[in-house]
Design a protein around this motif. Structure first.
Motif, PDB file in Angstrom:
ATOM      1  N   ASP A  16      -4.305  -2.152   9.797  1.00  0.00           N
ATOM      2  CA  ASP A  16      -3.594  -3.057  10.688  1.00  0.00           C
ATOM      3  C   ASP A  16      -2.679  -3.984   9.895  1.00  0.00           C
ATOM      4  O   ASP A  16      -1.544  -4.252  10.294  1.00  0.00           O
ATOM      5  CB  ASP A  16      -4.571  -3.865  11.552  1.00  0.00           C
ATOM      6  N   LEU A  17      -3.143  -4.444   8.738  1.00  0.00           N
ATOM      7  CA  LEU A  17      -2.318  -5.317   7.898  1.00  0.00           C
ATOM      8  C   LEU A  17      -1.185  -4.545   7.244  1.00  0.00           C
ATOM      9  O   LEU A  17      -0.090  -5.090   7.039  1.00  0.00           O
ATOM     10  CB  LEU A  17      -3.182  -6.009   6.850  1.00  0.00           C
ATOM     11  N   GLU A  75       0.867  -1.188   0.000  1.00  0.00           N
ATOM     12  CA  GLU A  75       0.000   0.000   0.000  1.00  0.00           C
ATOM     13  C   GLU A  75       0.898   1.231   0.000  1.00  0.00           C
ATOM     14  O   GLU A  75       1.114   1.865   1.037  1.00  0.00           O
ATOM     15  CB  GLU A  75      -0.923  -0.021   1.219  1.00  0.00           C
ATOM     16  N   TYR A 127      -7.352   5.728   9.165  1.00  0.00           N
ATOM     17  CA  TYR A 127      -6.627   4.639   9.824  1.00  0.00           C
ATOM     18  C   TYR A 127      -7.142   4.305  11.226  1.00  0.00           C
ATOM     19  O   TYR A 127      -6.833   3.244  11.770  1.00  0.00           O
ATOM     20  CB  TYR A 127      -5.144   4.999   9.921  1.00  0.00           C
ATOM     21  N   LEU A 178      -7.282  -6.870  17.736  1.00  0.00           N
ATOM     22  CA  LEU A 178      -7.210  -7.800  16.617  1.00  0.00           C
ATOM     23  C   LEU A 178      -5.923  -8.622  16.602  1.00  0.00           C
ATOM     24  O   LEU A 178      -5.906  -9.731  16.067  1.00  0.00           O
ATOM     25  CB  LEU A 178      -7.333  -7.043  15.286  1.00  0.00           C
ATOM     26  N   LEU A 189      -9.005   1.157  11.697  1.00  0.00           N
ATOM     27  CA  LEU A 189      -8.225   0.059  11.100  1.00  0.00           C
ATOM     28  C   LEU A 189      -8.632  -0.303   9.679  1.00  0.00           C
ATOM     29  O   LEU A 189      -7.847  -0.931   8.971  1.00  0.00           O
ATOM     30  CB  LEU A 189      -8.248  -1.213  11.961  1.00  0.00           C
ATOM     31  N   ASP A 190      -9.826   0.055   9.222  1.00  0.00           N
ATOM     32  CA  ASP A 190     -10.158  -0.195   7.824  1.00  0.00           C
ATOM     33  C   ASP A 190     -10.968   0.965   7.262  1.00  0.00           C
ATOM     34  O   ASP A 190     -11.849   1.513   7.923  1.00  0.00           O
ATOM     35  CB  ASP A 190     -10.894  -1.521   7.650  1.00  0.00           C
ATOM     36  N   THR A 196     -16.557  -8.281  14.513  1.00  0.00           N
ATOM     37  CA  THR A 196     -15.191  -8.295  13.991  1.00  0.00           C
ATOM     38  C   THR A 196     -14.892  -9.534  13.142  1.00  0.00           C
ATOM     39  O   THR A 196     -14.062  -9.469  12.232  1.00  0.00           O
ATOM     40  CB  THR A 196     -14.147  -8.197  15.117  1.00  0.00           C
ATOM     41  N   ARG A 211      -6.875  -2.201   4.872  1.00  0.00           N
ATOM     42  CA  ARG A 211      -6.744  -2.696   6.241  1.00  0.00           C
ATOM     43  C   ARG A 211      -5.450  -2.129   6.823  1.00  0.00           C
ATOM     44  O   ARG A 211      -4.356  -2.631   6.568  1.00  0.00           O
ATOM     45  CB  ARG A 211      -6.721  -4.225   6.232  1.00  0.00           C
ATOM     46  N   ARG A 222     -16.205  -8.554   9.793  1.00  0.00           N
ATOM     47  CA  ARG A 222     -15.528  -7.395   9.204  1.00  0.00           C
ATOM     48  C   ARG A 222     -14.049  -7.655   8.942  1.00  0.00           C
ATOM     49  O   ARG A 222     -13.503  -7.220   7.917  1.00  0.00           O
ATOM     50  CB  ARG A 222     -15.690  -6.200  10.144  1.00  0.00           C
ATOM     51  N   PHE A 223     -13.387  -8.353   9.869  1.00  0.00           N
ATOM     52  CA  PHE A 223     -11.942  -8.544   9.771  1.00  0.00           C
ATOM     53  C   PHE A 223     -11.514 -10.008   9.626  1.00  0.00           C
ATOM     54  O   PHE A 223     -10.325 -10.279   9.420  1.00  0.00           O
ATOM     55  CB  PHE A 223     -11.240  -7.977  11.018  1.00  0.00           C
TER      56      PHE A 223
END
Length: 268
Positions: free
Chosen positions: A108-109, A29, A97, A147, A100-101, A179, A106, A182-183
């Motif tokens: 966090d990723l 990203e 951010y 997470l 987290l999404d 979650t 994402r 969603r995640f």
């Protein structure tokens, strides 16, 4: 990717990749990036630990990194400061951010991918990192803990304007009820409770005037921190809470208790 250990000691790349580094694009990203501070004492054999410091809405990444350099030098660890820019797919989105999404990203990723790059380039230990965040970064930090509790050794949350309690009856980010959908991750409060947490805010950091100006009277930042404290302790997390006298909404003002907290844990 160049590994620092592959460069001869006199190579100018060693100077570029230790001390205050440039910004690097995040691996998958590239609209996001990170900079680091790597102590000049770095050697590949040292396998230095990592402190991740997440910026607030103002994205003052340079000052955030700068304030942590003495701590990094004392403890021989690498500071990683990600930059999640304003305006990804929405020119006015300053919050992307924090939950987290957003916009298909994402965050966090993105951070986990950054940490993998840090592992390879500096032979760093990134299996568990120290994590801190101020304001919007404090929002990111405690949600990242939910997470990925296995990836953090300790978390410092400074002055978040909004928090997510461990409430499985509410949808994200008001709670953790959806979650998995969603995640792809079901939050485990037992795993979260294994991670010691510092909650810190300035005594003069109310924040309601800013919210009211945007049409939302909301809660003050100390009240939000109290909500998070109650939720975490109610699920068994060991927390330390610090209210810093005379300090408003200031990353620099809340940084000393964060450094003290991390220092105590590293000494233990």
């Amino acid at each position: 990717m160049i590994r620092v250990e592959d460069l001869p000691a006199a190579h100018p790349g060693r100077r570029l990749l230790t001390g205050r580094t440039p910004f690097f694009a995040a691996p998958t990203e590239p609209r996001c990036s990170f900079c680091a501070y790597v102590p000049r004492s770095w050697t590949p054999e040292a396998r230095m630990s990592v402190l991740v410091a997440v910026h607030g809405t103002g994205r003052n990444v340079g000052a955030l990194r700068e304030g942590l350099i003495p701590f990094a030098d004392r403890h021989d660890l690498i500071v990683v400061a990600p930059l999640f820019p304003v305006g990804i797919d929405d020119p006015d989105d300053v919050d992307n951010y924090k939950t987290l999404d957003a916009h298909g990203i994402r965050f966090d990723l993105v951070l986990l991918e950054i940490l993998e790059q840090v592992r390879v380039r500096w032979n760093a230990r990134v299996d568990k990192v120290l994590l801190s965040g101020h304001s919007g970064g404090g929002q990111f930090a405690h949600r990242f803990l939910y997470l990925h509790p296995d990836r953090v050794s300790t978390v410092a949350v400074s002055a978040p304007g909004r928090v997510t309690p461990l409430d499985d009856t509410l949808a994200w980010p008001e709670g953790i009820g959806d979650t998995q959908r969603r995640f792809g991750i079901t939050v485990d409060p037992v795993a979260v409770a294994r991670v010691p947490v510092l909650l810190v805010v300035g005594a003069e950091d109310d924040g309601r005037a800013d919210l009211a100006a945007m049409g939302d009277p909301g809660r003050s930042r100390p009240e939000e921190l109290d909500r998070l404290a109650a939720s975490l302790t109610g699920h068994g997390t060991t927390i330390r809470k610090v209210v810093v006298p005379g300090v408003g909404h200031s990353a620099a003002g809340t940084q000393p208790p964060i450094v003290d907290f991390f220092t105590g844990l590293l000494a233990g």
